[in-house]
Motif scaffolding. Structure first.
Motif, short mmCIF file in Angstrom:
data_model
loop_
_atom_site.label_atom_id
_atom_site.label_comp_id
_atom_site.label_asym_id
_atom_site.label_seq_id
_atom_site.Cartn_x
_atom_site.Cartn_y
_atom_site.Cartn_z
N PRO A 46 47.22 36.64 34.41
CA PRO A 46 46.34 36.36 35.54
C PRO A 46 46.04 37.59 36.40
O PRO A 46 44.91 37.78 36.86
N HIS A 47 47.05 38.41 36.59
CA HIS A 47 46.86 39.60 37.42
C HIS A 47 45.74 40.47 36.87
O HIS A 47 44.86 40.93 37.59
N PHE A 57 42.21 38.52 37.14
CA PHE A 57 41.61 38.43 38.47
C PHE A 57 41.22 39.79 39.03
O PHE A 57 40.19 39.92 39.69
N ASN A 58 42.02 40.79 38.73
CA ASN A 58 41.64 42.14 39.17
C ASN A 58 40.36 42.58 38.49
O ASN A 58 39.49 43.19 39.12
N LEU A 89 37.99 40.63 37.23
CA LEU A 89 36.87 39.85 37.76
C LEU A 89 36.45 40.35 39.15
O LEU A 89 35.27 40.40 39.46
N SER A 90 37.43 40.75 39.96
CA SER A 90 37.10 41.33 41.27
C SER A 90 36.22 42.56 41.12
O SER A 90 35.24 42.73 41.85
N ASN A 91 36.60 43.40 40.17
CA ASN A 91 35.82 44.61 39.94
C ASN A 91 34.40 44.28 39.50
O ASN A 91 33.44 44.89 39.96
N LEU A 122 32.69 41.54 40.06
CA LEU A 122 31.98 41.01 41.23
C LEU A 122 31.46 42.13 42.11
O LEU A 122 30.32 42.12 42.57
N SER A 123 32.32 43.10 42.33
CA SER A 123 31.96 44.21 43.19
C SER A 123 30.82 45.03 42.58
O SER A 123 29.87 45.42 43.26
N LEU A 124 30.93 45.26 41.26
CA LEU A 124 29.90 46.06 40.59
C LEU A 124 28.54 45.35 40.60
O LEU A 124 27.49 46.01 40.57
N ARG A 172 38.40 50.39 36.33
CA ARG A 172 39.24 50.02 37.46
C ARG A 172 39.94 51.21 38.08
O ARG A 172 40.04 51.34 39.29
N GLN A 185 50.81 49.49 33.05
CA GLN A 185 51.42 48.75 34.15
C GLN A 185 52.62 49.48 34.77
O GLN A 185 52.77 49.51 35.97
N GLU A 225 49.65 53.09 36.36
CA GLU A 225 49.21 52.47 37.62
C GLU A 225 50.11 52.83 38.80
O GLU A 225 49.60 53.12 39.88
#
Lengths: 355, 254
Positions: free
Chosen positions: A176-177, A180-181, A183-185, A187-189, A239, A273, A277
């Motif tokens: 999930p991490h 969702f990360n 998908l956030s990116n 959305l932002s793009l 990312r 990970q 990161e």
């Protein structure tokens, strides 16, 4: 495991039941033999025959037993010969001892009955060997049954492990991490850079398609796995931006080789990970495959944080290790080394026949 | 009214940009006075700018968002941003803390903004976060499922290596180090045998001597010496290891 260890050693108590069984049968046999012989001409009373019979049985058994303990690491042929000789010697000793007990004058008795003694000895060895054979077969059957049982347990344990790993695998690919990360990116793009957003969306689609479908299959190819990893790394490239660079170097000749799915990806995931990161400067990942006679090696090297405390890098690695062991029956290896100057160098080595 | 200033910290640049653009729509009066790409930058920025509000991503290199919030000496209202799963989010269900789940939605951000505005108008001082954060860190950073040692960091020739514990045949203490034997040969670790005994799975790893721990799964043969001592031979090693009397009970059939 505990039992396997102790069965190899000779613990008297564990074998007590068997020994008693053997002893009783030996004495009964020999008594019967001596009784039979007596009818043929020992010509003594029941009492003397009985005493001699008991002594022959006991001595033959004791001698054989001692011989077998002494020869317990030797081959079956040596054991058989040793047992036969010990039985003969035991029978002789038993007759002498028995005659002595029944109050005979040994000096005259032995030469007088020499022919009979030879008969008794031969019959004892034959009868004893027969009994030994029968008892050993029974023991072997028992052991075989036990082995089948152990194998069954082992098989069931392995099956259970496989199911567990498959479940973990299914959970791992849609972490999930990560999802969702990403998908956030995306959305932002969509607000700032639609084209790059589309590229990232496409990479996510390829990654999900390849990983979701491939996990359900037994085998993928190295080429397919690398395609999936490329999509995965492209996502992280967007990312993490400048903080990540990567290189995949797979010789064309190795791309078609079958390889279990989702085995290399967790190594890459681990590298990102736990290596890149958390490192402020980021770093690079390089993935390479090579084949040497009999072996196929896949290396994943990163220049991240490497061995550091307070990180759960071990969990992912344990999963890979367990899967490798069950897939390749312990013939594959996972080697984790320190990469210089920092980071991990993880290698998977699997058996491979090149033809 | 004085202007309200905020900083945004996330290691993924795109997400900083995105949150900033969302904020400019939802709360146009807010001034974003700084952006940080890692925990250390975020902490520096907070000390330097002393913003009213800090939007902190939890998972950042350098320092986590939690660490930044608990180390900062300034009075700042903190909103955490996280992509954690539901289980972890339960830990954040606390009056003192506000958090946003990734991907951040307009609706959820509006709620946070309203709450912040109300707090600032009512002049409620920022909550004291240190204690709360420690509690959350404890809840989230729970130990891994297996408490037994699985991987051993060892020196193999000139190189540090991770050895999977089940691959180890035996551990043997030598002068300063502990020797780890696998089919690949010897490696060294600093951890003493006594400490290892506590960390290894006792089902698989048996201490058979003051200075020896063996992998019971690798036992090949156990034999009696003439003096009645037990000696163990392991698969893949030619070395014969003696069992001291106090550990002989391990080999009695169970």
């Amino acid at each position: 495991m505990r039992e396997a260890g102790s069965r190899k050693s000779f613990v008297f108590r564990d074998h007590l039941g068997l020994i008693v069984r053997k002893y009783i049968s030996a004495v009964v046999t020999v008594t019967v033999i001596v009784m039979l012989s007596s009818m043929m001409g020992f010509g003594e009373g029941f009492f003397t025959n009985f005493i001699i019979g008991q002594c022959v049985g006991t001595c033959a058994f004791a001698f054989t037993f001692t011989a077998l303990i002494c020869l317990r690491w030797k081959g079956p042929l040596v054991q058989m010969t040793g047992a036969a000789l010990a039985m003969a010697a035991g029978a002789c000793a038993g007759i002498i001892f028995g005659a002595f007990l029944s109050g005979k004058d040994l000096f005259f008795y032995i030469p007088e009955k020499s022919e009979l003694i030879v008969q008794v000895v031969i019959l004892t060895v034959m009868g004893g060997s027969l009994f030994r054979f029968i008892l050993n077969s029974q023991e072997k059957i028992r052991q075989a049954r036990e082995r089948i049982q152990t194998e069954k347990i082992k098989r069931l344990t392995i099956e259970k492990k496989v199911v567990e790993t498959n479940l973990r695998l299914l959970q791992a690919q849609i972490e999930p991490h990560f999802l969702f990360n990403t998908l956030s990116n995306i959305l932002s793009l969509l607000d700032t850079d639609v084209d790059r957003g589309k590229v990232m969306m496409n990479d996510l689609i390829s990654y999900l398609r390849l990983s979701l479908y491939k996990t359900r299959e037994e085998m993928a190819t190295i080429g397919q796995e690398m395609e999936m990893i490329r999509a995965y790394l492209n996502i992280f490239k967007i990312r993490m931006g400048e903080r990540l660079s990567y290189a995949i170097d797979i010789p064309e000749s190795l791309r078609g080789i079958p390889f279990p799915p989702m085995l290399i990806q967790p190594l890459v995931e681990n590298a990102i990970q736990h290596g890149l990161e958390p490192r402020i400067e980021g770093g690079d990942i390089s993935i390479a495959a090579s084949a040497i006679p009999g072996k196929l090696c896949i290396d994943v090297a990163d220049s991240g944080l490497g061995f550091h405390e307070g990180s759960h890098w071990g969990v992912g690695l344990t999963n890979i290790k367990e899967r490798l062991d069950s897939l390749y029956d312990g013939k594959a290896r996972l080697i984790i080394k320190e990469n210089r100057p920092h980071g991990f160098l993880a290698s998977i080595e699997v058996p491979h026949d090149r033809d | 009214m004085t202007e309200i200033r905020a900083i945004i910290a996330d290691d993924e640049e795109q997400l900083v940009i995105y949150l900033e653009s969302m904020l400019s729509r939802i709360w146009p009066e807010l001034v974003v006075c700084g952006r940080a790409g890692n925990g250390r930058e975020a902490l520096e920025l907070m000390e330097l700018e002393s913003p009213d509000i800090a939007f902190l991503d939890i998972k950042m290199p350098g320092l986590t968002g939690m660490e930044v919030a608990s180390q900062c000496s300034r009075q700042t209202r903190v909103v955490f941003i996280t992509a954690f799963n539901q289980y972890a989010v339960d830990a954040f269900e606390n009056e003192a803390m506000d958090y946003l789940l990734k991907p951040v939605t307009d609706e959820r951000l509006s709620k946070t903004v309203d709450r912040l505005k109300k707090q600032m108008e009512g002049d409620t001082p920022p909550a004291e976060l240190k204690g709360v954060i420690e509690e959350v860190i404890r809840a989230v950073g729970r130990p891994a499922a297996s408490s037994h040692l699985k991987w051993i960091k060892a020196l193999h020739r000139d190189c540090i290596r991770l050895i999977y514990v089940d691959d180890v045949l035996f551990f043997k203490s030598s002068a300063k180090y502990t020797t780890v034997l696998t089919v690949d040969g010897e490696s060294l670790i600093k951890k003493p045998i006594k400490e290892l005994t506590d960390e290894l799975d006792p089902e698989t790893f048996w201490r058979i001597h003051r200075g020896t721990i063996i992998n019971a799964g690798c036992i090949d043969k156990v034999s009696h010496s003439l003096t009645g001592r037990l000696a163990v031979k392991l698969k893949g090693s030619s070395e014969i290891l003696t069992v001291s009397r106090s550990y002989a009970h391990l080999f009695k059939q169970m």
